[in-house]
Motif scaffolding. Structure first.
Motif, PDB file in Angstrom:
ATOM      1  N   ASP A   8      11.210   8.354  -0.056  1.00 47.85           N
ATOM      2  CA  ASP A   8      10.363   9.513  -0.302  1.00 47.85           C
ATOM      3  C   ASP A   8       9.451   9.828   0.878  1.00 47.85           C
ATOM      4  OD1 ASP A   8      11.179  10.252  -2.921  1.00 47.85           O
ATOM      5  OD2 ASP A   8      10.040   8.577  -3.751  1.00 47.85           O
ATOM      6  N   LEU A   9      10.033  10.261   1.986  1.00 50.58           N
ATOM      7  CA  LEU A   9       9.245  10.659   3.156  1.00 50.58           C
ATOM      8  C   LEU A   9       9.092  12.170   3.290  1.00 50.58           C
ATOM      9  CD1 LEU A   9      10.572   8.281   5.961  1.00 50.58           C
ATOM     10  CD2 LEU A   9       8.270   8.321   5.006  1.00 50.58           C
ATOM     11  N   ALA A  10       9.882  12.938   2.572  1.00 51.70           N
ATOM     12  CA  ALA A  10      10.000  14.382   2.809  1.00 51.70           C
ATOM     13  C   ALA A  10       8.674  15.134   2.817  1.00 51.70           C
ATOM     14  CB  ALA A  10      10.944  14.999   1.789  1.00 51.70           C
ATOM     15  N   GLU A  64      -1.189   8.273  -0.869  1.00 52.32           N
ATOM     16  CA  GLU A  64      -1.479   8.947   0.387  1.00 52.32           C
ATOM     17  C   GLU A  64      -1.216   8.010   1.565  1.00 52.32           C
ATOM     18  OE1 GLU A  64      -4.975  11.579   2.527  1.00 52.32           O
ATOM     19  OE2 GLU A  64      -5.403  10.571   0.647  1.00 52.32           O
ATOM     20  N   GLY A  65      -0.048   8.164   2.163  1.00 47.67           N
ATOM     21  CA  GLY A  65       0.312   7.339   3.311  1.00 47.67           C
ATOM     22  C   GLY A  65       1.316   6.247   3.000  1.00 47.67           C
ATOM     23  N   GLY A  66       1.524   5.939   1.730  1.00 49.59           N
ATOM     24  CA  GLY A  66       2.518   4.950   1.346  1.00 49.59           C
ATOM     25  C   GLY A  66       1.984   3.541   1.226  1.00 49.59           C
ATOM     26  N   LEU A  67       2.911   2.620   1.088  1.00 52.80           N
ATOM     27  CA  LEU A  67       2.598   1.224   0.806  1.00 52.80           C
ATOM     28  C   LEU A  67       1.834   0.540   1.933  1.00 52.80           C
ATOM     29  CD1 LEU A  67       2.951  -1.149  -1.152  1.00 52.80           C
ATOM     30  CD2 LEU A  67       5.216  -1.528  -0.176  1.00 52.80           C
ATOM     31  N   LEU A 101       7.672   1.571   4.387  1.00 59.86           N
ATOM     32  CA  LEU A 101       6.267   1.454   4.764  1.00 59.86           C
ATOM     33  C   LEU A 101       5.427   2.666   4.381  1.00 59.86           C
ATOM     34  CD1 LEU A 101       6.772  -0.025   8.331  1.00 59.86           C
ATOM     35  CD2 LEU A 101       5.949  -1.263   6.314  1.00 59.86           C
ATOM     36  N   PHE A 102       5.976   3.880   4.567  1.00 62.49           N
ATOM     37  CA  PHE A 102       5.154   5.081   4.474  1.00 62.49           C
ATOM     38  C   PHE A 102       5.627   6.105   3.452  1.00 62.49           C
ATOM     39  CE2 PHE A 102       4.963   3.488   8.909  1.00 62.49           C
ATOM     40  CZ  PHE A 102       3.653   3.018   8.866  1.00 62.49           C
ATOM     41  N   GLY A 103       6.725   5.814   2.760  1.00 68.23           N
ATOM     42  CA  GLY A 103       7.191   6.718   1.714  1.00 68.23           C
ATOM     43  C   GLY A 103       6.164   6.796   0.596  1.00 68.23           C
ATOM     44  N   GLU A 104       6.058   7.967  -0.006  1.00 70.79           N
ATOM     45  CA  GLU A 104       5.037   8.189  -1.023  1.00 70.79           C
ATOM     46  C   GLU A 104       5.655   8.307  -2.417  1.00 70.79           C
ATOM     47  OE1 GLU A 104       2.475  11.365   0.359  1.00 70.79           O
ATOM     48  OE2 GLU A 104       1.997  10.250   2.193  1.00 70.79           O
TER      49      GLU A 104
END
Length: 172
Positions: A8-10, A64-67, A101-104
């Motif tokens: 989920d980076l889109a 906001e920003g992911g894991l 790392l950064f997927g929301e």
């Protein structure tokens, strides 16, 4: 971590910050993280059950920003508590390191608790996805994916960067 990670980076902070995509471009693409109301219910019920028994040391959403951002923020000093490090080992699950790392992905919460409470927490979460991803301690944040280190830095250094991000972006 309560919940599951997906690709989920889109429409993420990563897409805007690293890929320099504008909000207009993200909206035009029309791709949003999938939201599963039942998964959200399971995560929230698990968190409430653990909280009701006073077993949590901390909890932080990954919206906001992911894991990686959520974990870093948990490590930063706050409420008269000194900064503290963590050693985290994540599983890729077939998605990119960036998405891990950064997927929301919605419906994810990073929690911390005393190790002796693990079995009780596992009982309380019932059918909520749960992954033991690491431990707290030291003054470094070390994150690995499938055993490969991808982030290793002093928490104080990361916190200083985080605290100065807005001023730096504004050139002040």
């Amino acid at each position: 971590m309560l919940g599951s990670t997906f690709d989920d980076l889109a429409a993420s902070e990563y897409s805007q910050t690293i890929e320099n995509r504008t909000t207009e471009e993200l909206i035009a693409a029309g791709i949003l993280p999938g939201f599963d109301l039942e998964a959200e219910r399971k995560v929230q019920n698990a968190l409430l059950a653990i909280s009701d028994e006073m077993l949590l040391k901390s909890a932080h959403d990954c919206s906001e920003g992911g894991l990686a951002v959520a974990i870093a923020e948990c490590c930063f000093s706050s409420l008269n508590r000194d900064a503290i490090g963590a050693r985290i080992d994540l599983k890729s699950g077939g998605i990119s390191d960036e998405a891990v790392l950064f997927g929301e992905s919605p419906s994810r919460i990073v929690i911390s608790f005393a190790p002796e409470n693990l079995s009780r927490i596992q009982e309380l979460i019932r059918d909520c996805p749960f992954e033991l991803i690491g431990s707290v301690g030291d003054d470094q944040l070390v994150i690995s994916i499938d055993g490969r280190p991808v982030i290793a830095e002093s928490v104080l250094t990361l916190e200083a960067i985080w605290e100065s991000a807005l001023a730096s972006a504004l050139g002040i």
